[in-house]
Design a protein around this motif. Structure first.
Motif, PDB file in Angstrom:
ATOM      1  N   TYR A 195       0.838  -1.198   0.000  1.00 19.64           N
ATOM      2  CA  TYR A 195       0.000   0.000   0.000  1.00 19.64           C
ATOM      3  C   TYR A 195       0.874   1.249   0.000  1.00 19.64           C
ATOM      4  O   TYR A 195       1.798   1.380   0.798  1.00 19.64           O
ATOM      5  N   ALA A 196       0.559   2.189  -0.914  1.00 19.94           N
ATOM      6  CA  ALA A 196       1.354   3.417  -1.049  1.00 19.94           C
ATOM      7  C   ALA A 196       0.462   4.627  -1.317  1.00 19.94           C
ATOM      8  O   ALA A 196       0.812   5.500  -2.096  1.00 19.94           O
ATOM      9  N   GLY A 197      -0.688   4.654  -0.680  1.00 25.98           N
ATOM     10  CA  GLY A 197      -1.558   5.823  -0.774  1.00 25.98           C
ATOM     11  C   GLY A 197      -2.792   5.543  -1.602  1.00 25.98           C
ATOM     12  O   GLY A 197      -2.885   4.515  -2.275  1.00 25.98           O
ATOM     13  N   PRO A 198      -3.742   6.436  -1.499  1.00 23.05           N
ATOM     14  CA  PRO A 198      -3.760   7.702  -0.775  1.00 23.05           C
ATOM     15  C   PRO A 198      -3.977   7.494   0.726  1.00 23.05           C
ATOM     16  O   PRO A 198      -4.312   6.390   1.176  1.00 23.05           O
ATOM     17  N   TYR A 199      -3.782   8.592   1.494  1.00 20.22           N
ATOM     18  CA  TYR A 199      -3.795   8.505   2.948  1.00 20.22           C
ATOM     19  C   TYR A 199      -4.806   9.449   3.588  1.00 20.22           C
ATOM     20  O   TYR A 199      -5.069  10.532   3.083  1.00 20.22           O
ATOM     21  N   ARG A 200      -5.304   9.010   4.711  1.00 22.40           N
ATOM     22  CA  ARG A 200      -6.072   9.856   5.626  1.00 22.40           C
ATOM     23  C   ARG A 200      -5.133  10.123   6.797  1.00 22.40           C
ATOM     24  O   ARG A 200      -4.473   9.203   7.274  1.00 22.40           O
ATOM     25  N   VAL A 201      -5.084  11.371   7.235  1.00 23.68           N
ATOM     26  CA  VAL A 201      -4.139  11.755   8.283  1.00 23.68           C
ATOM     27  C   VAL A 201      -4.892  12.447   9.408  1.00 23.68           C
ATOM     28  O   VAL A 201      -5.759  13.288   9.162  1.00 23.68           O
ATOM     29  N   ALA A 202      -4.555  12.079  10.636  1.00 20.15           N
ATOM     30  CA  ALA A 202      -5.091  12.745  11.826  1.00 20.15           C
ATOM     31  C   ALA A 202      -3.914  13.317  12.602  1.00 20.15           C
ATOM     32  O   ALA A 202      -2.933  12.610  12.874  1.00 20.15           O
ATOM     33  N   LEU A 203      -3.998  14.606  12.931  1.00 18.00           N
ATOM     34  CA  LEU A 203      -2.927  15.286  13.660  1.00 18.00           C
ATOM     35  C   LEU A 203      -3.400  15.634  15.068  1.00 18.00           C
ATOM     36  O   LEU A 203      -4.515  16.118  15.251  1.00 18.00           O
ATOM     37  N   SER A 204      -2.522  15.408  16.033  1.00 16.96           N
ATOM     38  CA  SER A 204      -2.803  15.814  17.408  1.00 16.96           C
ATOM     39  C   SER A 204      -1.485  16.126  18.100  1.00 16.96           C
ATOM     40  O   SER A 204      -0.409  15.782  17.599  1.00 16.96           O
ATOM     41  N   VAL A 205      -1.593  16.798  19.239  1.00 20.52           N
ATOM     42  CA  VAL A 205      -0.428  17.066  20.069  1.00 20.52           C
ATOM     43  C   VAL A 205      -0.684  16.413  21.418  1.00 20.52           C
ATOM     44  O   VAL A 205      -1.711  16.655  22.044  1.00 20.52           O
ATOM     45  N   GLU A 206       0.263  15.561  21.820  1.00 21.60           N
ATOM     46  CA  GLU A 206       0.156  14.870  23.099  1.00 21.60           C
ATOM     47  C   GLU A 206       1.494  14.959  23.810  1.00 21.60           C
ATOM     48  O   GLU A 206       2.514  14.563  23.250  1.00 21.60           O
ATOM     49  N   GLU A 207       1.463  15.511  25.018  1.00 24.14           N
ATOM     50  CA  GLU A 207       2.665  15.637  25.843  1.00 24.14           C
ATOM     51  C   GLU A 207       3.814  16.294  25.091  1.00 24.14           C
ATOM     52  O   GLU A 207       4.958  15.837  25.140  1.00 24.14           O
ATOM     53  N   GLY A 208       3.507  17.359  24.361  1.00 21.73           N
ATOM     54  CA  GLY A 208       4.542  18.102  23.656  1.00 21.73           C
ATOM     55  C   GLY A 208       5.069  17.435  22.398  1.00 21.73           C
ATOM     56  O   GLY A 208       6.114  17.837  21.874  1.00 21.73           O
ATOM     57  N   ARG A 209       4.359  16.448  21.918  1.00 25.52           N
ATOM     58  CA  ARG A 209       4.788  15.742  20.711  1.00 25.52           C
ATOM     59  C   ARG A 209       3.672  15.782  19.676  1.00 25.52           C
ATOM     60  O   ARG A 209       2.498  15.694  20.014  1.00 25.52           O
ATOM     61  N   LEU A 210       4.075  15.885  18.426  1.00 28.13           N
ATOM     62  CA  LEU A 210       3.116  15.816  17.335  1.00 28.13           C
ATOM     63  C   LEU A 210       2.858  14.348  17.032  1.00 28.13           C
ATOM     64  O   LEU A 210       3.797  13.566  16.839  1.00 28.13           O
ATOM     65  N   VAL A 211       1.593  13.987  16.998  1.00 31.96           N
ATOM     66  CA  VAL A 211       1.200  12.621  16.665  1.00 31.96           C
ATOM     67  C   VAL A 211       0.531  12.662  15.293  1.00 31.96           C
ATOM     68  O   VAL A 211      -0.452  13.379  15.093  1.00 31.96           O
ATOM     69  N   ILE A 212       1.093  11.908  14.362  1.00 31.91           N
ATOM     70  CA  ILE A 212       0.557  11.825  13.004  1.00 31.91           C
ATOM     71  C   ILE A 212       0.051  10.398  12.814  1.00 31.91           C
ATOM     72  O   ILE A 212       0.845   9.460  12.720  1.00 31.91           O
ATOM     73  N   GLN A 213      -1.258  10.261  12.793  1.00 34.29           N
ATOM     74  CA  GLN A 213      -1.859   8.955  12.542  1.00 34.29           C
ATOM     75  C   GLN A 213      -2.117   8.854  11.043  1.00 34.29           C
ATOM     76  O   GLN A 213      -2.810   9.693  10.473  1.00 34.29           O
ATOM     77  N   ILE A 214      -1.558   7.832  10.439  1.00 32.27           N
ATOM     78  CA  ILE A 214      -1.683   7.638   9.003  1.00 32.27           C
ATOM     79  C   ILE A 214      -2.571   6.425   8.769  1.00 32.27           C
ATOM     80  O   ILE A 214      -2.330   5.346   9.328  1.00 32.27           O
ATOM     81  N   LYS A 215      -3.591   6.633   7.944  1.00 32.04           N
ATOM     82  CA  LYS A 215      -4.551   5.566   7.657  1.00 32.04           C
ATOM     83  C   LYS A 215      -4.675   5.373   6.152  1.00 32.04           C
ATOM     84  O   LYS A 215      -4.394   6.265   5.372  1.00 32.04           O
ATOM     85  N   ARG A 216      -5.165   4.200   5.801  1.00 32.20           N
ATOM     86  CA  ARG A 216      -5.459   3.901   4.396  1.00 32.20           C
ATOM     87  C   ARG A 216      -6.679   4.701   3.947  1.00 32.20           C
ATOM     88  O   ARG A 216      -7.395   5.268   4.758  1.00 32.20           O
ATOM     89  N   GLU A 217      -6.939   4.653   2.668  1.00 35.84           N
ATOM     90  CA  GLU A 217      -8.110   5.318   2.096  1.00 35.84           C
ATOM     91  C   GLU A 217      -9.394   4.828   2.752  1.00 35.84           C
ATOM     92  O   GLU A 217     -10.317   5.605   2.978  1.00 35.84           O
ATOM     93  N   ASN A 218      -9.449   3.536   3.113  1.00 37.55           N
ATOM     94  CA  ASN A 218     -10.652   2.974   3.742  1.00 37.55           C
ATOM     95  C   ASN A 218     -10.686   3.198   5.252  1.00 37.55           C
ATOM     96  O   ASN A 218     -11.519   2.624   5.944  1.00 37.55           O
TER      97      ASN A 218
END
Length: 160
Positions: free
Chosen positions: A50-73
């Protein structure tokens, strides 16, 4: 077939306490522009290729950027956690110059607005380059994608 781009981005609204109309507009524009055109290629290989496309969720937790990367589905692929210490100053500088910019729009001459806007773009560009450096080897992003992601990182840091 590879499709290395973001098709959806979500921000963790729990971390955002307050947004002015100006900031909300910046958020909307950044997300719209990001979806319209971006290059986002996580470097981790997946067993099924799998190489895209992606769904991305961004959050900040304890001073860190969290990038959750998900498949199209919407099934999870990976989560990347990035320390934000090196971004503290660029975020602070960006907030300060944006405040000046919004004030200038309301009260200044076109020449003064242009001067402040040039400074704002300079800070934004430097932060985008830093983000590209920090993502190197983890996620390949082009410059415009890094700029828009930095805008969204800033939105996540607003504390009211």
């Amino acid at each position: 077939m590879a499709d290395p781009r973001i098709i959806d981005v979500q921000l963790d609204d729990r971390t955002i306490l307050w947004r002015s109309a100006d900031v909300e507009q910046e958020r909307r524009i950044a997300i719209f522009d990001l979806i319209e055109g971006n290059h986002f290629a996580p470097q981790r290989q997946h067993a099924d290729g799998y190489a895209g496309p992606y769904r991305v969720a961004l959050s900040v937790e304890e001073g860190r950027l969290v990038i959750q990367i998900k498949r199209e589905n919407d099934t999870p692929l990976e989560t990347l956690v990035l320390a934000l210490g090196r971004f503290r100053r660029p975020i602070r500088d960006y907030f300060a110059i944006c405040d000046s910019y919004y004030q200038a729009i309301r009260q200044s001459t076109p020449q003064q607005i242009e001067t402040v806007d040039m400074a704002r773009r300079g800070v934004h560009n430097e932060a985008a380059e830093l983000l590209q450096e920090r993502l190197a080897g983890k996620i390949e992003v082009d410059f415009d994608t890094a700029r828009r992601l930095f805008t969204l990182i800033c939105v996540l840091h607003i504390r009211g």
